[in-house]
Motif scaffolding. Structure first.
Motif, PDB file in Angstrom:
ATOM      1  N   ASP A 292       0.941  -1.129  -0.220  1.00 19.05           N
ATOM      2  CA  ASP A 292       0.133  -0.113   0.014  1.00 19.05           C
ATOM      3  C   ASP A 292       0.986   1.147  -0.093  1.00 19.05           C
ATOM      4  O   ASP A 292       1.477   1.548   0.907  1.00 19.05           O
ATOM      5  N   PRO A 293       0.696   2.107  -1.042  1.00 22.25           N
ATOM      6  CA  PRO A 293       1.847   3.453  -1.217  1.00 22.25           C
ATOM      7  C   PRO A 293       1.388   4.134   0.031  1.00 22.25           C
ATOM      8  O   PRO A 293       2.337   5.181   0.441  1.00 22.25           O
ATOM      9  N   GLN A 294       0.226   4.296   0.550  1.00 22.30           N
ATOM     10  CA  GLN A 294      -0.047   5.178   1.657  1.00 22.30           C
ATOM     11  C   GLN A 294       0.507   4.487   3.217  1.00 22.30           C
ATOM     12  O   GLN A 294       0.537   5.231   4.038  1.00 22.30           O
ATOM     13  N   ARG A 295       0.831   3.424   3.261  1.00 18.39           N
ATOM     14  CA  ARG A 295       1.328   2.994   4.479  1.00 18.39           C
ATOM     15  C   ARG A 295       2.572   2.366   4.411  1.00 18.39           C
ATOM     16  O   ARG A 295       2.973   1.039   4.529  1.00 18.39           O
ATOM     17  N   LEU A 296       3.758   3.020   4.296  1.00 16.67           N
ATOM     18  CA  LEU A 296       5.228   2.715   4.150  1.00 16.67           C
ATOM     19  C   LEU A 296       6.038   3.170   5.522  1.00 16.67           C
ATOM     20  O   LEU A 296       5.856   4.070   6.057  1.00 16.67           O
ATOM     21  N   ILE A 297       6.615   2.170   6.141  1.00 18.75           N
ATOM     22  CA  ILE A 297       7.427   2.217   7.198  1.00 18.75           C
ATOM     23  C   ILE A 297       8.677   1.983   7.082  1.00 18.75           C
ATOM     24  O   ILE A 297       9.177   0.919   6.328  1.00 18.75           O
ATOM     25  N   ILE A 298       9.919   2.635   7.461  1.00 14.70           N
ATOM     26  CA  ILE A 298      11.080   2.135   7.679  1.00 14.70           C
ATOM     27  C   ILE A 298      11.626   2.060   8.888  1.00 14.70           C
ATOM     28  O   ILE A 298      11.544   2.749   9.760  1.00 14.70           O
ATOM     29  N   ARG A 299      12.688   1.010   8.982  1.00 12.53           N
ATOM     30  CA  ARG A 299      13.390   0.942  10.386  1.00 12.53           C
ATOM     31  C   ARG A 299      14.596   0.167  10.147  1.00 12.53           C
ATOM     32  O   ARG A 299      15.009  -0.029   9.127  1.00 12.53           O
ATOM     33  N   GLY A 300      15.451   0.646  11.159  1.00 17.98           N
ATOM     34  CA  GLY A 300      16.741   0.118  10.945  1.00 17.98           C
ATOM     35  C   GLY A 300      17.561   0.356  12.168  1.00 17.98           C
ATOM     36  O   GLY A 300      17.474   1.257  13.056  1.00 17.98           O
ATOM     37  N   GLY A 301      18.674  -0.335  12.565  1.00 15.78           N
ATOM     38  CA  GLY A 301      19.737  -0.199  13.443  1.00 15.78           C
ATOM     39  C   GLY A 301      21.273  -0.113  13.100  1.00 15.78           C
ATOM     40  O   GLY A 301      21.702  -0.247  12.006  1.00 15.78           O
ATOM     41  N   THR A 307      20.496   5.266   7.984  1.00 19.98           N
ATOM     42  CA  THR A 307      19.617   5.177   6.726  1.00 19.98           C
ATOM     43  C   THR A 307      18.217   5.575   7.170  1.00 19.98           C
ATOM     44  O   THR A 307      17.582   6.491   6.263  1.00 19.98           O
ATOM     45  N   THR A 308      17.773   5.204   8.193  1.00 24.52           N
ATOM     46  CA  THR A 308      16.409   5.375   8.618  1.00 24.52           C
ATOM     47  C   THR A 308      16.157   6.978   8.579  1.00 24.52           C
ATOM     48  O   THR A 308      15.084   7.531   8.243  1.00 24.52           O
ATOM     49  N   LEU A 309      17.012   7.623   9.567  1.00 23.93           N
ATOM     50  CA  LEU A 309      16.892   8.856   9.940  1.00 23.93           C
ATOM     51  C   LEU A 309      17.200   9.760   8.273  1.00 23.93           C
ATOM     52  O   LEU A 309      16.450  10.728   8.409  1.00 23.93           O
ATOM     53  N   CYS A 310      17.993   9.204   7.669  1.00 23.47           N
ATOM     54  CA  CYS A 310      17.965  10.216   6.422  1.00 23.47           C
ATOM     55  C   CYS A 310      16.931  10.041   5.640  1.00 23.47           C
ATOM     56  O   CYS A 310      16.382  10.981   5.037  1.00 23.47           O
ATOM     57  N   ALA A 311      16.178   8.939   5.504  1.00 21.91           N
ATOM     58  CA  ALA A 311      14.984   8.634   4.717  1.00 21.91           C
ATOM     59  C   ALA A 311      14.021   9.577   5.114  1.00 21.91           C
ATOM     60  O   ALA A 311      13.050  10.137   4.467  1.00 21.91           O
ATOM     61  N   LEU A 312      13.869   9.519   6.696  1.00 24.60           N
ATOM     62  CA  LEU A 312      12.819  10.552   7.272  1.00 24.60           C
ATOM     63  C   LEU A 312      12.947  11.989   7.105  1.00 24.60           C
ATOM     64  O   LEU A 312      12.009  12.755   7.176  1.00 24.60           O
ATOM     65  N   THR A 313      14.094  12.552   7.171  1.00 23.15           N
ATOM     66  CA  THR A 313      14.474  13.815   7.068  1.00 23.15           C
ATOM     67  C   THR A 313      14.439  14.234   5.817  1.00 23.15           C
ATOM     68  O   THR A 313      14.047  15.408   5.593  1.00 23.15           O
ATOM     69  N   PHE A 314      14.972  13.782   4.655  1.00 24.84           N
ATOM     70  CA  PHE A 314      15.330  14.222   3.585  1.00 24.84           C
ATOM     71  C   PHE A 314      14.129  13.784   2.417  1.00 24.84           C
ATOM     72  O   PHE A 314      14.410  14.150   1.295  1.00 24.84           O
ATOM     73  N   HIS A 315      13.066  12.929   2.892  1.00 23.32           N
ATOM     74  CA  HIS A 315      12.405  12.413   1.924  1.00 23.32           C
ATOM     75  C   HIS A 315      10.905  12.211   2.502  1.00 23.32           C
ATOM     76  O   HIS A 315      10.903  12.510   3.730  1.00 23.32           O
ATOM     77  N   ASP A 316      10.013  12.107   1.559  1.00 19.35           N
ATOM     78  CA  ASP A 316       8.618  11.899   1.959  1.00 19.35           C
ATOM     79  C   ASP A 316       7.985  10.786   1.928  1.00 19.35           C
ATOM     80  O   ASP A 316       6.569  10.669   1.932  1.00 19.35           O
ATOM     81  N   GLY A 326      20.744   4.048  16.100  1.00 17.47           N
ATOM     82  CA  GLY A 326      21.511   4.497  14.820  1.00 17.47           C
ATOM     83  C   GLY A 326      22.421   5.633  14.982  1.00 17.47           C
ATOM     84  O   GLY A 326      22.403   6.433  15.957  1.00 17.47           O
ATOM     85  N   VAL A 327      23.401   5.788  13.807  1.00 16.30           N
ATOM     86  CA  VAL A 327      24.473   6.897  13.981  1.00 16.30           C
ATOM     87  C   VAL A 327      23.436   8.193  13.675  1.00 16.30           C
ATOM     88  O   VAL A 327      22.795   8.029  12.656  1.00 16.30           O
ATOM     89  N   ALA A 328      23.747   8.983  14.257  1.00 15.48           N
ATOM     90  CA  ALA A 328      23.071  10.353  14.021  1.00 15.48           C
ATOM     91  C   ALA A 328      23.762  11.577  13.579  1.00 15.48           C
ATOM     92  O   ALA A 328      23.339  12.273  12.610  1.00 15.48           O
TER      93      ALA A 328
END
Length: 330
Positions: A292-301, A307-316, A326-328
């Motif tokens: 479902d394109p409206q219900r996408l989740i990302i996670r990582g350690g 990678t997760t922080l960059c995806a949430l910060t720089f993309h929608d 995570g490395v911050a």
């Protein structure tokens, strides 16, 4: 790091325990050497990625010969000591493991090379410390897992291939009808390149999603970043797939298991290519009607947390995410 550039040297050991006549046999700044080892006949073997893939070589006096040239990885990043991807038996045969397309394989290589005989174990992931030969019992010892089996220590009979589980599980496994089996996928990503992942569709033997609906998708980015995800049983992942979520475990550019060139693609682009590959994996599965394109989740350690922080910060693209240790800030 040892998966970037390594040198293999040989020297003579004197009676006084000093070294004489040192000479370099292989390696350099753009060649990674893995697991040098002497055969029972006293022939030096080692793994090198000089062709772009970690393959097994033997030293023939003045040069080294590849025993079984393959576009597959007979080595892995040496994050710790003692990793073993091949082992010599008492009769001279070589038991070896290699990785390809996100799955691991075990088989035999003759001492002179040239042929591969697979060993059917039902295992799809072999963990460090890898495979070893026990001269006392005459069996192979290895750590392995599969989508329906957590990692365990096994002893394998050489002639029959029969496995004996030497470790006990702490609890019962879920019913097989609840277990999602991974499917290796490759998909287009930025720059006209291709990335890789393991895809787990939702699976529950007692329930089906409502007709006409698509599942939410969890995108996992592994740590490392030059490590890789594996196909072995992982209970937290199966928790989500048994409850209607799809999961894609991404081996983004920079991951091991797909050759040196793929492993080097993240140089100077950490936080860029790995993020783009996670997004590309989600878009690919959306296009395939798997998410479902409206219900996408990302996670990582660790590195995957970055990678997760960059995806949430720089993309929608993602509606939610979770960074674990995570490395911050690079």
């Amino acid at each position: 790091m040892p998966w970037d550039g390594t040198e293999l040297w040989l020297a003579d050991l004197t009676s006084g325990r000093s070294l004489e006549h040192p000479r370099k046999l292989a390696g350099g700044p753009t060649e990674s050497i893995f697991q040098p080892e002497w055969s029972p006949a006293g022939v030096l073997h080692f793994v090198s990625d000089r062709t772009g893939w970690w393959n097994l070589y033997r030293w023939a006096g003045e040069q080294s010969d590849a025993l079984l040239p393959m576009e597959a990885e007979f080595g892995s990043p040496a994050w710790n000591f003692g990793y073993s991807h091949y082992a010599f038996t008492s009769n001279g045969r070589i038991a070896a493991m290699y990785s390809k397309d996100g799955l691991d394989h075990l088989g035999w290589i003759p001492p002179d090379g040239g042929a591969w005989t697979p060993i059917e174990t039902g295992l799809t992931s072999f963990n460090p410390p890898g495979v070893h030969f026990d001269p006392v019992s005459g069996r192979l010892l290895l750590v392995g897992g599969a989508p329906d089996r957590p990692p365990a220590v096994y002893a394998m009979e050489i002639e029959s291939g029969k496995l004996e589980n030497l470790s006990a599980f702490d609890s019962e496994l879920p019913d097989p009808s609840y277990l999602s089996r991974p499917r290796p996928i490759s998909f287009p990503t930025s720059g006209g390149q291709v990335a890789h992942a393991l895809f787990y569709p939702p699976q529950n033997g007692d329930h089906q999603a409502p007709s006409g609906t698509l599942p939410p998708l969890i995108v996992i980015s592994h740590g490392g970043p030059t490590s890789s995800t594996t196909s072995e049983f992982y209970l937290p992942l199966q928790f989500w797939t048994s409850r209607g979520f799809a999961v894609v475990d991404v081996n983004y550019r920079g991951s091991s298991g797909y050759g040196r060139a793929y492993r080097e693609l993240l140089y100077g682009t950490w936080g860029v290519f790995d993020v783009e590959d996670c997004i590309a994996a989600a878009r690919y599965l959306i296009d395939q009607g798997e998410a479902d394109p409206q219900r996408l989740i990302i996670r990582g350690g660790s590195a995957g947390g970055y990678t997760t922080l960059c995806a949430l910060t720089f993309h929608d693209e993602f509606a939610a995410g979770a960074s674990y240790y995570g490395v911050a800030d690079l």
